[in-house]
Design a protein around this motif. Structure first.
Motif, PDB file in Angstrom:
ATOM      1  N   PRO A  33     145.414  47.115-139.595  1.00  0.00           N
ATOM      2  CA  PRO A  33     145.038  48.498-139.924  1.00  0.00           C
ATOM      3  C   PRO A  33     144.899  48.783-141.421  1.00  0.00           C
ATOM      4  N   VAL A  65     147.222  49.101-143.801  1.00  0.00           N
ATOM      5  CA  VAL A  65     148.196  50.064-144.336  1.00  0.00           C
ATOM      6  C   VAL A  65     149.139  49.252-145.225  1.00  0.00           C
ATOM      7  N   GLY A  90     149.654  43.315-142.871  1.00  0.00           N
ATOM      8  CA  GLY A  90     148.614  44.185-142.284  1.00  0.00           C
ATOM      9  C   GLY A  90     147.593  44.689-143.288  1.00  0.00           C
ATOM     10  N   CYS A  94     149.689  46.043-133.783  1.00  0.00           N
ATOM     11  CA  CYS A  94     149.608  45.825-135.224  1.00  0.00           C
ATOM     12  C   CYS A  94     150.996  45.426-135.714  1.00  0.00           C
ATOM     13  N   LEU A 111     152.741  45.384-139.642  1.00  0.00           N
ATOM     14  CA  LEU A 111     152.368  45.716-141.018  1.00  0.00           C
ATOM     15  C   LEU A 111     153.010  44.798-142.041  1.00  0.00           C
ATOM     16  N   ASP A 152     151.641  56.286-140.343  1.00  0.00           N
ATOM     17  CA  ASP A 152     150.235  56.161-140.762  1.00  0.00           C
ATOM     18  C   ASP A 152     149.520  55.127-139.893  1.00  0.00           C
ATOM     19  N   ALA A 153     150.190  54.012-139.666  1.00  0.00           N
ATOM     20  CA  ALA A 153     149.569  52.955-138.864  1.00  0.00           C
ATOM     21  C   ALA A 153     149.390  53.420-137.422  1.00  0.00           C
TER      22      ALA A 153
END
Ligand code: LLP
Length: 422
Positions: free
Chosen positions: A154, A156, A167, A201, A203, A215-216
């Motif tokens: 993503p 982030v 990530g 995901c 990060l 946020d992710a």
């Protein structure tokens, strides 16, 4: 409640057992010491945080610590497992984990391991175009449809050491959203081999701000909306692992499992998703110390050194990531002992061999116990036999205060065995 505490008279305890007493009873070499009740408490904290989220899975990241006894305990407490190699998959099965709570991850999964994953019916995260091809082949060989999640990268920023950030858009892990359509088309083209069940995901690791997860998760549910709009029935959102811990013992208030889950709870409920998390460090790091003995104290130039029997071979995080892990003595020093600034180093023939730098400590006598805290995650599992140090034994303190060996220490004879018959 935390398992390692200093009593007013200056002795370190693991739960109610004096670490000094344990040192007297076990082999004279560095060892890992765990608190079994602390492992239980850490899992309970995640379970309580997940209350109200149906079908959620705690996928313990086996890479953090692969001790079989610990795995069996985590499995009994209801955890699933996150695996990154065929051997981790075999170990998870050996420890009795429910395959439907296991997730096979990785950017370089090989066909042989994917075939085992397909046969066993674990979830598989798709990491690249070639990975998807291999999963399709594995499904054909196994004669079984594979439940897959797309690992989306993503982009982030986790705000951590670059070696443990995973990530970002230039990372080797996962797929970029620009390519999402290619992957959706590829899944559609293989209805007998692949069932798309969710998105994943991860990060990075040692993350200390839950906003980063939030946020992710916002991005991820948007991708899930897009995927569902194309007719896929995806139910799982896997937000990976990565929650940090208080390595500095500074008393700083760090996010808890509850803070982490609460920050994504509404998003998960709004889309009626099953949440998967993949904690490693935050489940196991603070349950353990590496227990060492002081070999001697020396001074060179402007530097004072405490030399211990443990080293970068047993615990490499300080050398590899400049990581801080808290260090203390297990027994009181005389009131007149001089306090100095020491580098705590091992006997390995490398200047990178340190467990701590510039620590204020009272000058310890030879043989004094010295622990490196928060050694439950990525310490034993990253240990090596460099300088033929041999991997240390592991023990845990049980609920009733008794001490049990949970892994044999490796020996010289183990090394010689690799050459038998050659
Ligand atoms: N899920 C995936 C896909 C991962 O790659 C990792 C860790 C985890 C979960 C678990 O992350 P945790 O909750 O433990 O942060 N050796 C490094 C850490 C490497 C982490 C790799 N991936 C260290 O010692 O700090």
């Amino acid at each position: 409640q935390h398992c390692f505490t200093k009593s007013p008279d200056g002795f370190l305890y693991c739960e109610d057992t004096k670490v000094q007493h344990i040192m007297e009873k076990v082999e004279k070499r560095p060892f890992y010491l765990y608190s079994k009740p602390q492992i239980t408490r850490n899992v309970e904290a995640y379970k309580e945080a997940l209350e109200g989220l149906k079908n959620s899975i705690i996928g313990y990241a086996i890479k953090a610590n692969n001790n079989l006894k610990i795995l069996q305990h985590l499995r009994k407490l209801g955890c699933g497992a996150v695996l990154v190699s065929g051997n981790e998959l075999k170990l998870a099965l050996h420890a009795g984990f429910d395959p439907t709570k296991c997730i096979f991850n990785g950017n370089g999964k090989i066909l042989e391991d994917l075939i085992l994953a397909a046969q066993e019916g674990v979830f598989v995260n798709v990491d690249s175009e070639f990975d998807l091809e291999n999963i399709v082949t594995a499904a054909k060989v196994a004669g079984r449809k594979v439940n897959v999640l797309l690992r989306i990268n993503p982009d982030v920023d986790p705000q951590v050491h670059p070696y443990v950030a995973t990530g970002n858009k230039n990372s080797k892990f996962g797929i970029r959203n620009e390519k999402l359509q290619w992957f959706l088309d590829a899944v559609k083209a293989h209805p007998n081999e692949l069932k798309l069940v969710g998105a994943h995901c991860h990060l990075g690791s040692t993350i200390t701000k839950v906003d980063i997860f939030r946020d992710a998760a916002v991005l991820m549910v948007n991708y899930i909306d897009e995927i569902r709009a194309q007719g896929f029935e995806v139910d799982y959102l896997n937000i990976g692992g990565g929650l940090g811990i208080d390595y500095y013992h500074s008393g700083a208030v760090l996010p808890t499992p509850r803070d982490l889950i609460d920050t994504v709870r509404e998003l998960v409920l709004s889309r009626n998703l099953n949440l998967v998390i993949e904690p490693g460090r935050s489940l196991i790091a603070n349950t353990c110390c590496l227990v060492n003995r002081v070999t001697g104290v020396k001074t060179n130039g402007t530097k004072n050194f405490i030399v211990i029997d443990g080293s970068m071979a047993e615990l490499i995080r300080p050398s590899l990531y400049d990581a801080y892990q808290h260090i203390e003595l297990v027994s009181p020093t005389p009131p007149d002992a001089e306090v100095s600034t020491f580098d705590v180093v091992g006997p390995v023939c490398e200047s990178a061999d340190f467990l701590g730098k510039e620590r204020e400590l009272p000058t310890p006598a030879k043989g004094t116990g010295l622990v490196v805290h928060d050694a439950g995650a990525y310490c034993m599992s990253m240990a090596s036999t460099y300088n033929l140090k041999m991997r240390p034994p592991e023990y845990w303190v049980e609920e009733d205060g008794s001490v049990t060996k949970i892994r044999h220490g490796e020996t010289f004879e183990d090394h010689i065995r690799f050459f038998e018959g050659l």
